[in-house]
Design an enzyme around this catalytic site. Structure first.
Site, PDB file in Angstrom:
ATOM      1  CE1 TYR B  45      -4.326   7.872   0.255  1.00  0.00           C
ATOM      2  CE2 TYR B  45      -6.481   8.237  -0.773  1.00  0.00           C
ATOM      3  CZ  TYR B  45      -5.642   7.884   0.244  1.00  0.00           C
ATOM      4  OH  TYR B  45      -6.642   7.417   1.109  1.00  0.00           O
ATOM      5  CG  HIS B 201      -4.623  -1.553  -1.703  1.00  0.00           C
ATOM      6  ND1 HIS B 201      -3.702  -2.430  -2.663  1.00  0.00           N
ATOM      7  CD2 HIS B 201      -3.613  -0.982  -0.975  1.00  0.00           C
ATOM      8  CE1 HIS B 201      -2.258  -2.280  -2.324  1.00  0.00           C
ATOM      9  NE2 HIS B 201      -2.578  -1.378  -1.085  1.00  0.00           N
ATOM     10  NE  ARG B 231       3.151   4.832  -1.985  1.00  0.00           N
ATOM     11  CZ  ARG B 231       1.999   4.828  -1.064  1.00  0.00           C
ATOM     12  NH1 ARG B 231       1.934   3.870  -0.024  1.00  0.00           N
ATOM     13  NH2 ARG B 231       1.207   5.914  -1.080  1.00  0.00           N
ATOM     14  CG  ASN B 233       0.249   5.529   3.487  1.00  0.00           C
ATOM     15  OD1 ASN B 233      -0.198   6.495   3.255  1.00  0.00           O
ATOM     16  ND2 ASN B 233      -0.624   4.463   3.535  1.00  0.00           N
ATOM     17  CD  GLU B 273       2.016   2.379   7.187  1.00  0.00           C
ATOM     18  OE1 GLU B 273       1.358   1.932   8.006  1.00  0.00           O
ATOM     19  OE2 GLU B 273       1.923   2.288   5.899  1.00  0.00           O
ATOM     20  CE1 TYR B 324      -8.628   3.231   4.769  1.00  0.00           C
ATOM     21  CE2 TYR B 324      -6.822   4.591   4.161  1.00  0.00           C
ATOM     22  CZ  TYR B 324      -7.306   3.307   4.374  1.00  0.00           C
ATOM     23  OH  TYR B 324      -6.618   2.327   4.174  1.00  0.00           O
ATOM     24  CE  LYS B 325      -3.668   9.763   4.966  1.00  0.00           C
ATOM     25  NZ  LYS B 325      -2.836   8.426   4.997  1.00  0.00           N
TER      26      LYS B 325
END
Lengths: 205, 355
Positions: B45, B201, B231, B233, B273, B324-325
């Site tokens: 991250y 979040h 940005r 993601n 994204e 998480y993904k």
């Protein structure tokens, strides 16, 4: 009895403090079950309990575990006090009381998360900032959980996973919490491996 | 009330689906402009913000709101989802002005940057908006809701690719108080609406401890009108499902169990994204656009640099992030499939395909 200790969790999971008397023109107090102990402790801390009681309205109902300390609430001698038959009944009365609430009123919520959350939701809907509402957890830790799939809310969830009382899916209970819905989030546990549901564990009592 | 549209598919705008028979795919030109998000061979991250200024010609960064070959089909998919679940688009009562701000930003940008498809004519507050790919020619009064078939945010985001949320600023934080969310990576607008920045979040692992969200919030609160930022993601999606919503997880979750080495190339998608943030002029709200691009593994490996790098990122990612993904269960199989496109050669820095 001390306030409930919850393990550290994510930032959306509500945290609770201890009720402290604050100066106000009126005191609106909502409690269920063991929350009665926090109400009694609140008045015990007041510099002038008699004058605070003369400006207090207490709405009380039994807790989801059956704890009913109404007699102790009634014995306080607040200007107004009522024992509601259930949480929904209490919320109807709360909605009426809130219509007349004036600037300078202090609001105190105590007892289970389901009761505090729903009262907070209704109070916030009037534009009252949630950070100005005092909350102290007492008693049962059962959860109010929204199924993210069918949107149905199951009250008093004790186990993780549990079965949605509306659509029947098996849901795991997240710590992710919505103040607007006054509910934790439940997500289907066997969406990927259908039928593989782990045995329920009693996490909330 | 809904929006009357007439989908105009042609040699550019593909007629394709994101459900059922999954006919979505990228043309060779679309693959070349895919926003590959890894500028090095590993991933962790970061806030990774940069000014949202026009980028390379032909790239997804060239325009304020990129319109590509999937536009018409994506808008049809959004209408399908909203018909099934209107809670995917919600706006709390105080956010209507921010919705008008967003409508103005998008209409002005599209009319300026894509005059062949969009046109905006103003006569005082009387505006005429033409959207040729969707067959819309509509006159309305700016800031008068009664002249639109739905709220301003819904009206314009039914005509714009990508999810949108509108953040109100108060008490030193941002509150997600409105949104159009039908192409999301597993988060629920209906559940999260009304939450503040740290609350919505909250489920993200590792990043809170690294101070990512504290820094990101501090950065965003300083965001100025006229100086948007962007940005990346990314995550992984099995089948070209734009709509991986928690609401419908029971309908798509099982697809993650159907992967093998034979179908990996066309079923597994890198989901990128492109997120952009805009301060809005009247409401002082922040508009957040979350534009999802889906690239099949077999499409991405046609760029040798991307094949090598994707293999290394997938192979070496922290397991908590893979979990998480949502691809931890398939991570090893994905790395195995990708390994035949990694000859071990060094890769050049940056994400561009040809550099």
């Amino acid at each position: 009895m001390t306030k409930t200790e919850f393990p550290p969790s994510i930032r959306s999971r509500p945290v609770y403090g201890e009720l402290e008397p604050r100066a106000g023109i009126f005191h609106l107090i909502v409690a269920d079950g063991e929350g009665a102990d926090a109400v009694i402790a609140l008045f015990a801390k007041a510099a002038d309990a008699a004058s605070m009681l003369a400006k207090s309205h207490i709405l009380y109902t039994a807790g989801p575990n059956g704890t009913d300390e109404w007699d102790r609430i009634a014995a306080l001698g607040a200007a107004q006090a009522q024992k509601a038959a259930s949480v929904p009944t209490l919320l109807f009365r709360l909605a009426r009381v809130l219509q007349d609430v004036q600037m300078g009123t202090q609001i105190y919520l105590t007892g289970t998360e389901g009761l505090m959350g729903q009262a907070e939701r209704d109070i916030m809907a009037l534009g009252f900032p949630h950070s100005d509402i005092q909350k102290e957890h007492r008693g049962s830790t059962v959860r109010r959980v929204q199924c993210v799939h069918c949107k149905g809310v199951t009250e008093n969830v004790r186990t993780d996973p549990f079965q949605c009382s509306h659509c029947g899916l098996h849901l795991f209970v997240r710590d992710h919490y919505s103040r607007r819905l006054a509910a934790f989030q439940g997500v289907n546990i066997d969406a990927e491996d259908r039928g593989q549901v782990p045995p329920p564990v009693e996490r909330f009592r | 009330m809904s929006l009357d549209v007439e989908y105009a598919f042609d040699e550019f705008f593909r007629d394709e689906t994101f459900v059922d028979d999954f006919t979505y795919r990228n043309s060779p030109a679309a693959i070349r402009r895919f926003p590959f998000p890894f500028d090095r061979d590993d991933y962790m991250y970061s806030v990774n913000m940069e000014p949202h200024v026009p980028g390379r010609k032909g790239s997804v960064f060239e325009k304020t709101f990129d319109v590509d070959e999937h536009y018409v089909s994506e808008m049809r998919d959004r209408a399908r989802i909203l018909a099934k679940d209107p809670l995917r688009c919600q706006s709390l009562p105080h956010m209507t002005l921010a919705g008008w701000d967003l409508l103005e930003l998008i209409m002005e940008s599209k009319a300026r940057e894509y005059p062949q498809w969009f046109s905006l004519t103003k006569n005082g507050d009387r505006w005429r908006w033409i959207n040729r790919p969707l067959g819309i020619d509509h006159s309305f009064t700016f800031l008068d809701e009664t002249t639109l078939p739905c709220g301003p945010m819904e009206y314009i985001t039914r005509q714009t690719q990508g999810d949108f949320t509108l953040q109100d600023e108060r008490e030193g934080t941002l509150w997600v108080d409105a949104g159009m969310v039908t192409t999301q990576a597993d988060w629920s607008l209906d559940f999260d609406i009304g939450m503040n920045f740290h609350e919505w979040h909250a489920p993200v692992p590792l990043a809170h401890e690294k101070g990512i969200f504290d820094r990101a919030l501090k950065f965003l609160l300083k965001l100025q009108h006229g100086a948007p930022v962007r940005r990346f993601n990314w995550t992984m999606t099995v089948n070209p499902l734009l709509d991986t919503a928690p609401e419908t997880y029971p309908e798509w979750g099982y697809m993650r169990t159907t992967l093998n080495q034979e179908n990996m190339g066309h079923m597994m998608h890198l989901r990128v994204e492109l997120q952009a943030l805009f301060r809005l002029p009247r409401s002082n709200a922040i508009a957040f656009s979350i534009r999802a691009y889906l690239g099949k593994f077999e499409e991405l490996v046609t760029v040798p640099k991307w094949g090598r790098r994707l293999h290394r990122v997938v192979r070496d990612i922290h397991p908590d992030l893979a979990a998480y993904k949502g691809f931890l269960r398939n991570r090893d199989a994905m790395a195995e499939w990708l390994s035949s496109y990694d000859d071990g050669a060094p890769t050049s820095p940056g994400w561009w395909p040809e550099d």
